[in-house]
Design a protein around this motif. Structure first.
Motif, PDB file in Angstrom:
ATOM      1  N   TYR A 254     -73.569   8.034  19.143  1.00  0.00           N
ATOM      2  CA  TYR A 254     -74.725   8.900  18.978  1.00  0.00           C
ATOM      3  C   TYR A 254     -74.513   9.827  17.791  1.00  0.00           C
ATOM      4  O   TYR A 254     -73.499  10.522  17.712  1.00  0.00           O
ATOM      5  CB  TYR A 254     -74.985   9.690  20.268  1.00  0.00           C
ATOM      6  N   ALA A 255     -75.472   9.807  16.880  1.00  0.00           N
ATOM      7  CA  ALA A 255     -75.347  10.575  15.645  1.00  0.00           C
ATOM      8  C   ALA A 255     -75.518  12.064  15.896  1.00  0.00           C
ATOM      9  O   ALA A 255     -76.332  12.490  16.715  1.00  0.00           O
ATOM     10  CB  ALA A 255     -76.388  10.096  14.641  1.00  0.00           C
ATOM     11  N   ALA A 256     -74.748  12.850  15.177  1.00  0.00           N
ATOM     12  CA  ALA A 256     -74.881  14.309  15.202  1.00  0.00           C
ATOM     13  C   ALA A 256     -75.305  14.849  13.845  1.00  0.00           C
ATOM     14  O   ALA A 256     -76.131  15.757  13.759  1.00  0.00           O
ATOM     15  CB  ALA A 256     -73.560  14.956  15.626  1.00  0.00           C
ATOM     16  N   ARG A 257     -74.738  14.292  12.768  1.00  0.00           N
ATOM     17  CA  ARG A 257     -75.068  14.714  11.411  1.00  0.00           C
ATOM     18  C   ARG A 257     -74.940  13.508  10.490  1.00  0.00           C
ATOM     19  O   ARG A 257     -74.248  12.543  10.805  1.00  0.00           O
ATOM     20  CB  ARG A 257     -74.104  15.800  10.913  1.00  0.00           C
ATOM     21  N   ALA A 258     -75.607  13.588   9.353  1.00  0.00           N
ATOM     22  CA  ALA A 258     -75.446  12.537   8.343  1.00  0.00           C
ATOM     23  C   ALA A 258     -75.771  13.100   6.978  1.00  0.00           C
ATOM     24  O   ALA A 258     -76.683  13.921   6.831  1.00  0.00           O
ATOM     25  CB  ALA A 258     -76.341  11.347   8.655  1.00  0.00           C
ATOM     26  N   PHE A 259     -75.033  12.647   5.993  1.00  0.00           N
ATOM     27  CA  PHE A 259     -75.280  13.071   4.617  1.00  0.00           C
ATOM     28  C   PHE A 259     -74.592  12.085   3.690  1.00  0.00           C
ATOM     29  O   PHE A 259     -73.478  11.621   3.975  1.00  0.00           O
ATOM     30  CB  PHE A 259     -74.754  14.486   4.359  1.00  0.00           C
ATOM     31  N   GLY A 260     -75.253  11.771   2.562  1.00  0.00           N
ATOM     32  CA  GLY A 260     -74.642  10.858   1.606  1.00  0.00           C
ATOM     33  C   GLY A 260     -74.348   9.512   2.229  1.00  0.00           C
ATOM     34  O   GLY A 260     -75.229   8.868   2.786  1.00  0.00           O
ATOM     35  N   GLY A 261     -73.093   9.090   2.181  1.00  0.00           N
ATOM     36  CA  GLY A 261     -72.704   7.794   2.724  1.00  0.00           C
ATOM     37  C   GLY A 261     -72.019   7.872   4.072  1.00  0.00           C
ATOM     38  O   GLY A 261     -71.356   6.917   4.487  1.00  0.00           O
ATOM     39  N   ILE A 262     -72.148   8.997   4.778  1.00  0.00           N
ATOM     40  CA  ILE A 262     -71.435   9.208   6.034  1.00  0.00           C
ATOM     41  C   ILE A 262     -72.407   9.586   7.147  1.00  0.00           C
ATOM     42  O   ILE A 262     -73.323  10.384   6.960  1.00  0.00           O
ATOM     43  CB  ILE A 262     -70.378  10.328   5.889  1.00  0.00           C
ATOM     44  N   VAL A 263     -72.182   8.986   8.336  1.00  0.00           N
ATOM     45  CA  VAL A 263     -72.831   9.413   9.579  1.00  0.00           C
ATOM     46  C   VAL A 263     -71.733   9.925  10.502  1.00  0.00           C
ATOM     47  O   VAL A 263     -70.746   9.225  10.750  1.00  0.00           O
ATOM     48  CB  VAL A 263     -73.587   8.254  10.259  1.00  0.00           C
ATOM     49  N   GLU A 264     -71.883  11.150  10.998  1.00  0.00           N
ATOM     50  CA  GLU A 264     -70.913  11.727  11.928  1.00  0.00           C
ATOM     51  C   GLU A 264     -71.485  11.679  13.332  1.00  0.00           C
ATOM     52  O   GLU A 264     -72.636  12.071  13.557  1.00  0.00           O
ATOM     53  CB  GLU A 264     -70.603  13.168  11.541  1.00  0.00           C
ATOM     54  N   ASP A 265     -70.689  11.202  14.295  1.00  0.00           N
ATOM     55  CA  ASP A 265     -71.202  11.098  15.662  1.00  0.00           C
ATOM     56  C   ASP A 265     -70.845  12.334  16.479  1.00  0.00           C
ATOM     57  O   ASP A 265     -70.185  13.263  15.996  1.00  0.00           O
ATOM     58  CB  ASP A 265     -70.741   9.794  16.331  1.00  0.00           C
TER      59      ASP A 265
END
Length: 446
Positions: free
Chosen positions: A41-52
């Protein structure tokens, strides 16, 4: 948001404990028919990264299926959305219109191929735009039949399911579908080569094969439109042989058939041109766009020749949310970012980098039947070595292993044997190469 580190990091096994908890909640609350590619489940995303939600940072080689082309939470888009939402979120363009809708239409009329007078209409999703393109074509020609192509994907609504080729998971159990929809053979160079070099390399020959079937099974006198993805998406990132699209377009023009280019997945700089049909210099009568148009805000459009677009009667086109003002603000900021940051050229750079790395991998691995695509829309087709037999099992295994390793990849293809790459154009070379290195190591392990 720019503080999100642009590096892969596994804080927990995938899925982590918070994602596992959310999966349990999902099972109890969300309809079973809504599928999920990854159990995170995603929490943040920016550029080439998705942080769960567990703090894992994943390399994004999917862009939400070609949506966040300019990167998630792109600064111009965030500012534009925030500003528009503070002013008003909705009035309905059909009730009290607003400048943002007009400005997006003006931008589309300017950017899409062709120098003639054009018009645009805005909607919410790719499927909705495709349906409206068909409505417009039928209104203009006074004819009813529509032809789509093998391996096509055009959406999940009733009409677009009829246009879509693949049964599972898109069509199974959902019929009956809209009538007067027909299918013709697509130019698929890799698979056509199994039957002879000429068909695989001669797009005009492949187009004549399709036109012969259209003439015999439908008849130009009955055909309102031919709809085609200049580069097929869900069907396997199929790039037709050179000459296929122009030959088909010429036949349409000669027979009063509206040529609709579905650029929902291939548009907005994704292929190293603003629109994929530019690679063969064709000017479609109508062009359908969505996905990358607004960096994640729901928006789609039909753009085309003014005399065709103006054929429907007043109030024959529209919808409550079509051209939502917040989505329009996001679209204008997205277009500004593509132009200002040189992202068309960046897509071409990504193509060179990816094809070089994947081409060297193909040379050492007989399971890779073909590396293909344009720009940042690249695919690998897996086969049983020495044959054209699709290897869907290997594709599933590669995807699953990549997900566990923290790399978001997607599969596609009529036969389920194509690994597709859709990185955001803002991804760094280092991050992209790391993602490809993970795929290479997985293939060696398998």
């Amino acid at each position: 948001m720019s503080a999100l580190a642009q590096s892969r990091h596994l804080a927990t096994p995938i899925p982590g404990p918070r994602s596992v908890d959310l999966m349990a909640r999902r099972s109890a609350a969300v309809a079973r028919g809504v599928g999920t590619t990854m159990p995170v489940y995603a929490a943040r995303a920016f550029g080439g990264i998705v942080e769960d939600v567990d703090g894992n940072r994943l390399i994004d080689l999917g862009s939400g299926i070609a949506v966040t082309t300019i990167g998630n939470s792109s600064p111009r888009v965030v500012d534009a959305v925030r500003d528009q939402a503070a002013r008003f979120t909705h009035t309905c363009f059909m009730v009290t219109p607003y400048e943002g809708y007009v400005a997006v239409a003006e931008a589309l009329n300017r950017l899409t191929p062709g120098d003639g007078e054009k018009r645009s209409a805005l909607f919410n999703s790719g499927s909705e735009a495709v349906e409206n393109a068909v409505k417009i074509a039928r209104s203009y020609t006074g004819k009813q039949a529509v032809v789509a192509f093998d391996h096509a994907y055009h959406g999940r609504t009733n009409l677009t399911m009829a246009l879509t080729a693949k049964v599972m998971p898109y069509k199974h159990g959902f019929g009956p579908f809209a009538p007067e929809v027909y299918r013709a053979p697509m130019s698929y160079p890799f698979r056509d080569s199994e039957y002879g070099k000429d068909l695989a390399t001669d797009g005009e020959l492949a187009a004549r094969r399709a036109i012969g079937i259209i003439d015999k099974q439908i008849g130009a006198a009955n055909l309102a439109a031919a709809i085609i993805e200049p580069i097929q998406g869900e069907g396997g990132f199929i790039v037709p042989a050179e000459g296929f699209l122009p030959t088909l377009l010429d036949w349409c023009r000669a027979n009063d058939v509206v040529f609709i280019a579905d650029e929902v997945q291939s548009g907005f700089a994704r292929t190293g041109a603003m629109f994929a049909c530019e690679h063969e210099g064709i000017v479609p009568d109508l062009i359908v766009t969505a996905k990358g148009i607004a960096d994640g805000m729901p928006l789609s459009a039909v753009t085309g020749r003014a005399e065709i677009m103006d054929a429907p009667h007043v109030s024959g086109l529209g919808g409550t949310y079509g051209g939502n003002p917040v989505a329009c603000a996001a679209a204008l900021a997205t277009i500004e970012t593509i132009v200002a940051d040189g992202l068309v050229a960046r897509a071409a750079q990504i193509e060179t980098l990816m094809k070089d790395r994947l081409g060297r991998l193909q040379a050492d691995d007989e399971r890779i039947g073909e590396v293909r695509g344009r720009g940042a829309m690249i695919a690998v087709e897996f086969v049983v070595p020495g044959t054209f037999e699709p290897d869907a099992e290997l594709t599933r295994a590669v995807c699953a292993a990549a997900h566990r390793a923290g790399v978001i990849v997607l599969s596609c293809g009529t036969f389920g044997n194509v690994l597709r790459f859709l990185p955001p154009l803002t991804i760094s070379d280092d991050l992209l190469l790391e993602g490809l290195e993970v795929i290479e190591l997985i293939l060696r392990d398998l």
